[in-house]
Design an enzyme around this catalytic site. Structure first.
Site, PDB file in Angstrom:
ATOM      1  N   GLU A 254       2.392  -2.368   4.875  1.00 38.52           N
ATOM      2  CA  GLU A 254       1.987  -1.066   4.342  1.00 38.52           C
ATOM      3  C   GLU A 254       0.480  -0.890   4.452  1.00 38.52           C
ATOM      4  O   GLU A 254      -0.257  -1.869   4.406  1.00 38.52           O
ATOM      5  CB  GLU A 254       2.401  -0.938   2.866  1.00 38.52           C
ATOM      6  N   LYS A 256      -3.062  -0.519   3.200  1.00 38.11           N
ATOM      7  CA  LYS A 256      -3.724  -0.803   1.929  1.00 38.11           C
ATOM      8  C   LYS A 256      -4.707   0.333   1.706  1.00 38.11           C
ATOM      9  O   LYS A 256      -5.769   0.377   2.313  1.00 38.11           O
ATOM     10  CB  LYS A 256      -4.445  -2.148   1.948  1.00 38.11           C
ATOM     11  N   ARG A 261      -4.985   2.059  -8.279  1.00 39.12           N
ATOM     12  CA  ARG A 261      -3.561   1.980  -8.597  1.00 39.12           C
ATOM     13  C   ARG A 261      -3.232   2.974  -9.693  1.00 39.12           C
ATOM     14  O   ARG A 261      -3.963   3.083 -10.675  1.00 39.12           O
ATOM     15  CB  ARG A 261      -3.289   0.552  -9.088  1.00 39.12           C
ATOM     16  N   ARG A 276      -4.363   0.407 -13.521  1.00 34.83           N
ATOM     17  CA  ARG A 276      -4.015  -1.005 -13.519  1.00 34.83           C
ATOM     18  C   ARG A 276      -4.664  -1.725 -14.701  1.00 34.83           C
ATOM     19  O   ARG A 276      -4.185  -2.750 -15.151  1.00 34.83           O
ATOM     20  CB  ARG A 276      -4.495  -1.536 -12.178  1.00 34.83           C
ATOM     21  N   GLU A 306      -0.882   4.276  -4.973  1.00 31.60           N
ATOM     22  CA  GLU A 306      -2.338   4.220  -4.903  1.00 31.60           C
ATOM     23  C   GLU A 306      -2.841   5.651  -4.815  1.00 31.60           C
ATOM     24  O   GLU A 306      -2.361   6.452  -4.012  1.00 31.60           O
ATOM     25  CB  GLU A 306      -2.769   3.419  -3.667  1.00 31.60           C
ATOM     26  N   PHE A 347       4.348   3.319  -3.646  1.00 36.45           N
ATOM     27  CA  PHE A 347       4.862   2.127  -2.971  1.00 36.45           C
ATOM     28  C   PHE A 347       5.853   1.302  -3.795  1.00 36.45           C
ATOM     29  O   PHE A 347       6.410   0.346  -3.285  1.00 36.45           O
ATOM     30  CB  PHE A 347       3.731   1.239  -2.456  1.00 36.45           C
ATOM     31  N   ARG A 423      -0.595 -12.664  -9.921  1.00 34.11           N
ATOM     32  CA  ARG A 423      -1.086 -12.659  -8.556  1.00 34.11           C
ATOM     33  C   ARG A 423      -0.289 -13.726  -7.812  1.00 34.11           C
ATOM     34  O   ARG A 423      -0.774 -14.815  -7.544  1.00 34.11           O
ATOM     35  CB  ARG A 423      -2.591 -12.984  -8.548  1.00 34.11           C
ATOM     36  N   LYS A 429      -2.724  -9.387   1.027  1.00 35.20           N
ATOM     37  CA  LYS A 429      -3.601  -8.311   1.494  1.00 35.20           C
ATOM     38  C   LYS A 429      -4.497  -8.808   2.626  1.00 35.20           C
ATOM     39  O   LYS A 429      -4.965  -9.939   2.612  1.00 35.20           O
ATOM     40  CB  LYS A 429      -4.417  -7.739   0.352  1.00 35.20           C
TER      41      LYS A 429
HETATM   42  P1  AMP Z   1      -6.964  -5.878  -4.623  1.00 35.89           P
HETATM   43  O1  AMP Z   1      -7.418  -4.785  -5.561  1.00 35.89           O
HETATM   44  O2  AMP Z   1      -7.934  -6.146  -3.518  1.00 35.89           O
HETATM   45  O3  AMP Z   1      -6.474  -7.095  -5.352  1.00 35.89           O
HETATM   46  O4  AMP Z   1      -5.667  -5.328  -3.863  1.00 35.89           O
HETATM   47  C1  AMP Z   1      -4.517  -4.941  -4.534  1.00 35.89           C
HETATM   48  C2  AMP Z   1      -4.550  -3.454  -4.797  1.00 35.89           C
HETATM   49  O5  AMP Z   1      -4.387  -2.723  -3.586  1.00 35.89           O
HETATM   50  C3  AMP Z   1      -3.403  -2.960  -5.639  1.00 35.89           C
HETATM   51  O6  AMP Z   1      -3.602  -3.163  -7.007  1.00 35.89           O
HETATM   52  C4  AMP Z   1      -3.352  -1.478  -5.299  1.00 35.89           C
HETATM   53  O7  AMP Z   1      -4.207  -0.775  -6.166  1.00 35.89           O
HETATM   54  C5  AMP Z   1      -3.949  -1.413  -3.903  1.00 35.89           C
HETATM   55  N1  AMP Z   1      -3.010  -0.935  -2.878  1.00 35.89           N
HETATM   56  C6  AMP Z   1      -3.311  -0.046  -1.912  1.00 35.89           C
HETATM   57  N2  AMP Z   1      -2.279   0.194  -1.109  1.00 35.89           N
HETATM   58  C7  AMP Z   1      -1.247  -0.549  -1.576  1.00 35.89           C
HETATM   59  C8  AMP Z   1       0.111  -0.744  -1.164  1.00 35.89           C
HETATM   60  N3  AMP Z   1       0.624  -0.130  -0.095  1.00 35.89           N
HETATM   61  N4  AMP Z   1       0.852  -1.609  -1.892  1.00 35.89           N
HETATM   62  C9  AMP Z   1       0.354  -2.255  -2.957  1.00 35.89           C
HETATM   63  N5  AMP Z   1      -0.905  -2.114  -3.398  1.00 35.89           N
HETATM   64  C10 AMP Z   1      -1.713  -1.274  -2.714  1.00 35.89           C
END
Ligand code: AMP
Length: 573
Positions: A254, A256, A261, A276, A306, A347, A423, A429
């Protein structure tokens, strides 16, 4: 229950840094606390009267506190400020002042936990013209019946700055210790049960009561409550798309999206929105409430996506700070609705018409989600997704996401359940790292164990005039064996490196080896950090060998100047 008893525990916690001792003390107090007070005491131990997700705030600014202290002790505002200058803590200021006050209030009843908690809660509801006076009255009333130590903690709690360090984890372990017994394994289970309940019901006040009254059973049974926030599943980092693609049997890829969130709760016509970090942002996004009512074909559900600030002219996402303006905005909402339009890319779904979907595999959850959403293109839609095992297609999709101005990809295990608050490796990611650098190998170490006879732990060097300065150590990215076929054509192996570097060994001291600057390697990494450990003054974070640059000489390699620039540039990110 006397407030003094709680204050005694505060004092102990303030002077006791050891985690286990804190836990023991808190557990003892929780066990002794009558059930009707358990929730209050648990929150007060964290310096709160409302759970952290609540919108309610005590809302007392420093200047009002100066007035309150002055009014309730008879000292001047100037004295209060002087005291604050000395201690940097209104709690200590009032402790001194109450202590020195000659006249004790006669006939004052001992303060109770109930009284303190209820008075402070009242503060949150006060609005309007006379609010300052009313707030002053309420806090003063408490201070006037407090002894010096009690006054100290009333003031600190009112300001939301308790300063005794009862972190989330300490509270979790204390509740487990207070209400469960057993060996190490059983205690681990108890902590897990408390944690699970807290992920879904983020209020230790409630959790403590549940643990006491219903035991492990009750904790494990805690589920989503529509309208209340929960801790969401988080993603783990993956070093590369290739690694991530190899991880799961069935992967969904998907975009990102680079936004925030948003967790959407719907119960009939009622809608709640949370971030979040459990903030309630329902009021800030009226247009989103409209989209939900229009596009979600389910009576009750909890879905996640998102949210982005979206520039409808360019069709590209706006920088994150625009969206965060909207998240923080509390007034003139209609104006920003027009200025900063949003887009939501959905998502996940974790609850549907009375049923929790935590144990449903991700692939099926996505299907459920698709079945209830009638998209409103550009505004309220499903996150872009492909399901593939093909590396070429994955790379195309990754490029497409980046070209659309998004952050990268999330690779999801289609067979995995939903683990709130964790986590875990269900979502990986991928984001681009910095531009690769060509660096020279100037040192190494002989390997041990399985790697005896091989050179490893390479010291990287960057060019500075004629000399080469250390800028990091690297062991990642080097393989034990080449992969077969074309895939492995650029793989760097230990055997190959050892063979190439051996002729350039300059000196050896134990396992440490100095190597003449000859061999250039391309290195990927995440960040350039300042570091006193290397002679260049910089170190690469998470460096990884990409390939050997046979086409480059040491004199073509990257310079200290470039590394410095990269370090400066990334600070602006
Ligand atoms: P990080 O903030 O770097 O830990 O990455 C995770 C965050 O990416 C999630 O909490 C979401 O806010 C965001 N995100 C963006 N696109 C997606 C997606 N397709 N699926 C899940 N999370 C996503």
């Amino acid at each position: 229950m006397d407030y003094e008893k709680l204050v005694g525990v505060y004092e102990y916690l303030e002077r006791t840094p050891a985690r286990l001792k804190k836990i023991e003390k808190i557990a003892d107090l929780l066990r002794e606390t009558p059930t009707e007070n358990l929730s209050r005491v648990t929150l007060l131990l964290q310096g709160k009267v409302f759970p952290s997700w609540s919108e309610k705030e005590i809302g007392i600014a420093d200047m009002l506190m100066v007035k309150i202290i002055s009014k309730s002790t008879g000292y001047s505002g100037k004295d209060v400020l002087l005291g604050f200058k000395e201690y940097g803590d209104f709690g200590r200021v009032i402790e001194n002042m109450v202590g020195k006050k000659k006249q004790k209030t006669l006939f004052s009843k001992p303060l109770t936990v109930e009284k303190v908690s209820e008075n402070l809660k009242e503060l949150a509801g006060i609005k309007g013209k006379r609010s300052q006076d009313m707030k002053l009255q309420i806090v003063s009333e408490l201070i006037l019946s407090a002894n010096p130590k009690e006054a100290k903690y009333i003031v600190r709690t009112t300001l939301g700055d308790l300063r005794i360090g009862v972190a989330e984890g300490v509270m979790r372990d204390s509740i487990a210790k207070a209400f469960f017994e057993g060996d190490k394994e059983q205690m681990k289970e108890a902590v897990k049960a408390v944690e699970w309940a807290w992920f879904l019901k983020p209020d230790y006040g409630e959790i403590a009561k549940l643990a006491k009254e219903g035991g492990m059973e009750a904790l494990r049974k805690v589920g989503i409550e529509i309208g209340k926030p929960y801790h969401v599943l988080l993603a783990e980092k993956s070093p590369s798309l290739e690694e991530a693609m190899k991880t799961f049997e069935k992967s969904a890829l998907e975009y990102k999206y680079d936004g925030a969130r948003i967790i959407i709760h719907k119960k009939g016509d009622e809608v709640w929105l949370y971030t979040r970090r459990l903030e309630n942002v329902t009021k800030q996004f009226p247009e989103l409430i409209g989209y939900v009512r229009e596009c979600v074909r389910a009576r009750d559900c909890v879905i996640e996506g998102e949210m982005l600030g979206f520039d409808s002219k360019t069709g590209k996402p706006m920088p994150f700070q625009f969206l965060s303006q909207r998240i923080r905005r509390k007034y003139e909402i209609d104006k920003v609705v027009k200025e900063i339009p949003i887009q939501v890319n959905l998502f996940d779904i974790v609850y549907l018409n009375g049923k929790s979907l935590f144990n449903t595999p991700m692939g099926e959850r996505r299907k459920e989600l698709e079945s209830i959403i009638k998209p409103k293109p550009g505004k309220f839609q499903l996150a872009k997704q492909i399901v593939t095992k093909d590396m070429k297609k994955a790379e195309e999709f990754y490029k497409e996401a980046l070209a659309a101005g998004q952050e990268g990809l999330i690779i999801k295990n289609m067979e995995a359940t939903y683990q709130p608050g964790r986590r875990v490796g269900y979502w990986l990611k991928i984001k681009p790292t910095m531009e690769n650098l060509d660096l020279v190998i100037i040192g190494a170490q002989w390997g041990t164990g399985k790697r005896t006879g091989w050179l490893g732990s390479l010291v990287l060097g960057c060019r500075n005039g004629d000399e080469f300065l250390e800028c990091g150590m690297i062991g990642t990215g080097i393989k034990e064996k080449k992969q077969e076929g074309e895939k492995g054509s650029e793989d760097v192996t230990f055997t190959q490196l050892t063979k190439l570097l051996k002729p350039y060994i300059e000196s050896e001291k134990g396992r440490d080896i100095r190597i003449k600057p000859k061999l250039v390697v391309e290195v990927a990494y995440e960040e350039v950090q300042k570091s006193p450990n290397y002679s260049s003054g910089y170190a690469l974070r998470f460096p990884r060998v990409v390939r050997i640059r046979f086409d480059r000489k040491a004199s073509d390699s990257d310079t200290l100047e470039r590394i410095k620039k990269l370090n400066e540039k990334q600070r602006g990110r």
